[in-house]
Motif scaffolding. Structure first.
Motif, PDB file in Angstrom:
ATOM      1  N   ASN A 133     -13.050   5.831  12.902  1.00 46.93           N
ATOM      2  CA  ASN A 133     -12.086   6.928  12.768  1.00 46.93           C
ATOM      3  C   ASN A 133     -11.174   6.761  11.816  1.00 46.93           C
ATOM      4  O   ASN A 133     -10.206   5.978  11.905  1.00 46.93           O
ATOM      5  CB  ASN A 133     -11.435   6.875  14.187  1.00 46.93           C
ATOM      6  CG  ASN A 133     -10.414   7.899  14.038  1.00 46.93           C
ATOM      7  OD1 ASN A 133     -10.287   8.684  13.252  1.00 46.93           O
ATOM      8  ND2 ASN A 133      -9.427   7.740  15.081  1.00 46.93           N
ATOM      9  N   PRO A 134     -11.629   7.097  10.482  1.00 42.93           N
ATOM     10  CA  PRO A 134     -10.792   6.698   9.220  1.00 42.93           C
ATOM     11  C   PRO A 134      -9.371   7.278   9.327  1.00 42.93           C
ATOM     12  O   PRO A 134      -8.508   6.684   8.797  1.00 42.93           O
ATOM     13  CB  PRO A 134     -11.518   7.603   8.218  1.00 42.93           C
ATOM     14  CG  PRO A 134     -12.530   8.351   8.766  1.00 42.93           C
ATOM     15  CD  PRO A 134     -12.621   8.105  10.151  1.00 42.93           C
ATOM     16  N   VAL A 135      -9.042   8.066  10.234  1.00 43.21           N
ATOM     17  CA  VAL A 135      -7.664   8.608  10.343  1.00 43.21           C
ATOM     18  C   VAL A 135      -6.802   7.864  11.165  1.00 43.21           C
ATOM     19  O   VAL A 135      -5.372   7.445  10.423  1.00 43.21           O
ATOM     20  CB  VAL A 135      -7.730   9.998  11.166  1.00 43.21           C
ATOM     21  CG1 VAL A 135      -6.239  10.507  11.359  1.00 43.21           C
ATOM     22  CG2 VAL A 135      -8.597  11.087  10.814  1.00 43.21           C
ATOM     23  N   CYS A 136      -7.236   6.812  11.931  1.00 44.46           N
ATOM     24  CA  CYS A 136      -6.295   5.840  12.428  1.00 44.46           C
ATOM     25  C   CYS A 136      -6.618   4.558  11.973  1.00 44.46           C
ATOM     26  O   CYS A 136      -6.124   3.416  11.869  1.00 44.46           O
ATOM     27  CB  CYS A 136      -6.575   5.986  14.043  1.00 44.46           C
ATOM     28  SG  CYS A 136      -5.490   4.822  14.873  1.00 44.46           S
ATOM     29  N   GLY A 137      -7.983   4.110  11.462  1.00 50.64           N
ATOM     30  CA  GLY A 137      -8.585   2.862  11.182  1.00 50.64           C
ATOM     31  C   GLY A 137      -9.106   2.331  12.328  1.00 50.64           C
ATOM     32  O   GLY A 137      -9.466   1.153  12.324  1.00 50.64           O
ATOM     33  N   ASP A 138      -9.340   3.202  13.218  1.00 48.85           N
ATOM     34  CA  ASP A 138     -10.408   2.325  14.457  1.00 48.85           C
ATOM     35  C   ASP A 138     -11.492   2.168  14.257  1.00 48.85           C
ATOM     36  O   ASP A 138     -12.441   2.806  13.410  1.00 48.85           O
ATOM     37  CB  ASP A 138     -10.224   3.647  15.539  1.00 48.85           C
ATOM     38  CG  ASP A 138      -8.927   3.781  16.122  1.00 48.85           C
ATOM     39  OD1 ASP A 138      -7.752   2.824  16.163  1.00 48.85           O
ATOM     40  OD2 ASP A 138      -8.522   5.067  16.469  1.00 48.85           O
ATOM     41  N   GLU A 139     -12.212   1.301  14.586  1.00 46.17           N
ATOM     42  CA  GLU A 139     -13.498   0.718  14.356  1.00 46.17           C
ATOM     43  C   GLU A 139     -14.111   0.438  15.643  1.00 46.17           C
ATOM     44  O   GLU A 139     -13.638  -0.509  16.445  1.00 46.17           O
ATOM     45  CB  GLU A 139     -13.624  -0.284  13.335  1.00 46.17           C
ATOM     46  CG  GLU A 139     -14.731  -0.404  12.505  1.00 46.17           C
ATOM     47  CD  GLU A 139     -14.574  -1.512  11.311  1.00 46.17           C
ATOM     48  OE1 GLU A 139     -15.910  -1.416  10.699  1.00 46.17           O
ATOM     49  OE2 GLU A 139     -13.542  -1.701  11.112  1.00 46.17           O
ATOM     50  N   VAL A 140     -15.382   0.697  16.019  1.00 51.28           N
ATOM     51  CA  VAL A 140     -16.082   0.310  17.131  1.00 51.28           C
ATOM     52  C   VAL A 140     -17.538  -0.130  16.857  1.00 51.28           C
ATOM     53  O   VAL A 140     -18.051   0.588  16.186  1.00 51.28           O
ATOM     54  CB  VAL A 140     -16.294   1.413  18.305  1.00 51.28           C
ATOM     55  CG1 VAL A 140     -17.225   1.034  19.423  1.00 51.28           C
ATOM     56  CG2 VAL A 140     -14.886   1.915  18.590  1.00 51.28           C
ATOM     57  N   ALA A 157      -4.362   1.184  20.434  1.00 47.95           N
ATOM     58  CA  ALA A 157      -4.185   1.004  21.900  1.00 47.95           C
ATOM     59  C   ALA A 157      -5.071   1.821  22.702  1.00 47.95           C
ATOM     60  O   ALA A 157      -5.813   1.464  23.740  1.00 47.95           O
ATOM     61  CB  ALA A 157      -2.654   0.955  22.346  1.00 47.95           C
ATOM     62  N   ILE A 158      -4.998   3.168  22.193  1.00 45.89           N
ATOM     63  CA  ILE A 158      -5.724   4.182  22.899  1.00 45.89           C
ATOM     64  C   ILE A 158      -7.265   4.060  22.559  1.00 45.89           C
ATOM     65  O   ILE A 158      -8.161   4.159  23.609  1.00 45.89           O
ATOM     66  CB  ILE A 158      -5.555   5.698  22.548  1.00 45.89           C
ATOM     67  CG1 ILE A 158      -3.988   5.838  22.862  1.00 45.89           C
ATOM     68  CG2 ILE A 158      -6.396   6.655  22.551  1.00 45.89           C
ATOM     69  CD1 ILE A 158      -3.154   6.961  22.463  1.00 45.89           C
ATOM     70  N   CYS A 159      -7.699   3.899  21.490  1.00 42.78           N
ATOM     71  CA  CYS A 159      -9.007   3.454  21.303  1.00 42.78           C
ATOM     72  C   CYS A 159      -9.591   2.483  21.897  1.00 42.78           C
ATOM     73  O   CYS A 159     -10.802   2.140  22.599  1.00 42.78           O
ATOM     74  CB  CYS A 159      -9.276   3.421  19.824  1.00 42.78           C
ATOM     75  SG  CYS A 159     -11.047   2.859  19.176  1.00 42.78           S
ATOM     76  N   THR A 160      -8.761   1.126  21.983  1.00 39.52           N
ATOM     77  CA  THR A 160      -9.135  -0.185  22.729  1.00 39.52           C
ATOM     78  C   THR A 160      -9.290   0.163  24.150  1.00 39.52           C
ATOM     79  O   THR A 160     -10.145  -0.278  24.692  1.00 39.52           O
ATOM     80  CB  THR A 160      -8.410  -1.114  22.230  1.00 39.52           C
ATOM     81  OG1 THR A 160      -8.138  -1.264  20.765  1.00 39.52           O
ATOM     82  CG2 THR A 160      -8.492  -2.502  22.954  1.00 39.52           C
ATOM     83  N   VAL A 197      -6.492  12.057  19.954  1.00 40.85           N
ATOM     84  CA  VAL A 197      -7.681  12.265  20.757  1.00 40.85           C
ATOM     85  C   VAL A 197      -8.956  11.802  20.070  1.00 40.85           C
ATOM     86  O   VAL A 197      -9.730  11.332  20.665  1.00 40.85           O
ATOM     87  CB  VAL A 197      -7.761  13.957  20.726  1.00 40.85           C
ATOM     88  CG1 VAL A 197      -9.361  14.443  21.149  1.00 40.85           C
ATOM     89  CG2 VAL A 197      -6.925  14.538  21.690  1.00 40.85           C
ATOM     90  N   LYS A 198      -9.047  11.627  18.790  1.00 39.33           N
ATOM     91  CA  LYS A 198      -9.921  10.987  18.087  1.00 39.33           C
ATOM     92  C   LYS A 198     -10.165   9.473  18.406  1.00 39.33           C
ATOM     93  O   LYS A 198     -11.171   8.965  18.671  1.00 39.33           O
ATOM     94  CB  LYS A 198      -9.769  10.944  16.360  1.00 39.33           C
ATOM     95  CG  LYS A 198      -9.959  12.553  15.864  1.00 39.33           C
ATOM     96  CD  LYS A 198      -9.508  12.356  14.329  1.00 39.33           C
ATOM     97  CE  LYS A 198      -9.908  13.771  13.611  1.00 39.33           C
ATOM     98  NZ  LYS A 198      -9.868  13.783  12.365  1.00 39.33           N
ATOM     99  N   CYS A 199      -8.855   8.783  18.424  1.00 38.24           N
ATOM    100  CA  CYS A 199      -9.065   7.525  18.916  1.00 38.24           C
ATOM    101  C   CYS A 199      -9.735   7.184  20.333  1.00 38.24           C
ATOM    102  O   CYS A 199     -10.212   6.453  20.590  1.00 38.24           O
ATOM    103  CB  CYS A 199      -7.459   7.079  18.779  1.00 38.24           C
ATOM    104  SG  CYS A 199      -6.493   7.280  17.444  1.00 38.24           S
ATOM    105  N   ALA A 200      -9.287   8.266  21.340  1.00 38.48           N
ATOM    106  CA  ALA A 200      -9.741   8.029  22.649  1.00 38.48           C
ATOM    107  C   ALA A 200     -11.248   8.288  22.678  1.00 38.48           C
ATOM    108  O   ALA A 200     -11.919   7.738  23.308  1.00 38.48           O
ATOM    109  CB  ALA A 200      -8.943   9.070  23.449  1.00 38.48           C
ATOM    110  N   LEU A 201     -11.584   9.341  21.759  1.00 39.06           N
ATOM    111  CA  LEU A 201     -13.196   9.725  21.950  1.00 39.06           C
ATOM    112  C   LEU A 201     -14.081   8.831  21.128  1.00 39.06           C
ATOM    113  O   LEU A 201     -15.298   8.814  21.418  1.00 39.06           O
ATOM    114  CB  LEU A 201     -13.231  11.239  21.558  1.00 39.06           C
ATOM    115  CG  LEU A 201     -12.815  12.435  22.327  1.00 39.06           C
ATOM    116  CD1 LEU A 201     -12.996  13.613  21.630  1.00 39.06           C
ATOM    117  CD2 LEU A 201     -13.563  12.285  23.725  1.00 39.06           C
TER     118      LEU A 201
END
Ligand code: ZN
Length: 164
Positions: A41-48, A70-73, A129-133
């Motif tokens: 998720n490039p908007v936040c920098g989340d990586e899964v 926090a939300i993505c994790t 929402v992107k982080c959560a999804l």
């Protein structure tokens, strides 16, 4: 943009989310990996980095690695709790139900989202929402690759824009 999104969540749910964030489930490496996918998720920098083991069409193991807010994790950790033991189709039902909730629609009454309900307040923040999804989009990617006979989803998921 909310810098500390957890403070925007209801007090009751905040502790649930923070507990998953601080002690994420599903971090133990799987002994066998049957499907994998990488989500970004490039908007936040989340990586899964998601690994699954399957027995037939049943998901027997889930490993969620990566770096996220926090939300993505928390969402990935909740996923690691929810889907082991479920069939691939049942996991898809959870993913769809959670997507509905994040888009402001009710989950089907027969779907129990468990701790994921603690993330419902995130729907008020489309960027989050992107982080959560993200973990769920990555899951769908991994299962799609697995259905196609590949052991690895090689595409990087750039999550779609959330509908307001
Ligand atoms: Zn995030």
């Amino acid at each position: 943009m909310v810098d500390r999104p957890e403070v925007a969540l209801d007090e009751l749910y905040r502790e649930v989310v923070l507990d998953h964030y601080r002690h994420p489930r599903g971090r133990a490496p799987l002994s066998r990996v049957d499907a994998r996918a990488h989500g970004l998720n490039p908007v936040c920098g989340d990586e899964v980095h998601l690994h699954l083991s399957l027995d037939g069409d049943r998901i027997t193991g889930v490993e969620v690695q990566g770096r996220g807010c926090a939300i993505c994790t928390a969402s990935g950790s909740m996923m690691a709790e929810l889907i082991p033991g479920r069939s691939e189709a049942e996991a898809g039902v959870f993913a769809e139900a959670f997507r509905s909730v994040m888009h402001g629609k009710p989950a089907p009454p027969d779907v129990d989202l468990g701790d994921l309900e603690a993330l419902e307040g995130v729907k008020k923040f489309p960027v989050r929402v992107k982080c959560a999804l993200l973990p769920w989009v990555t899951l769908a990617d991994a299962l799609r690759a697995w259905r196609d006979g590949a052991t690895e989803a090689t595409t990087t998921t750039e999550i779609e824009e959330a509908k307001p």
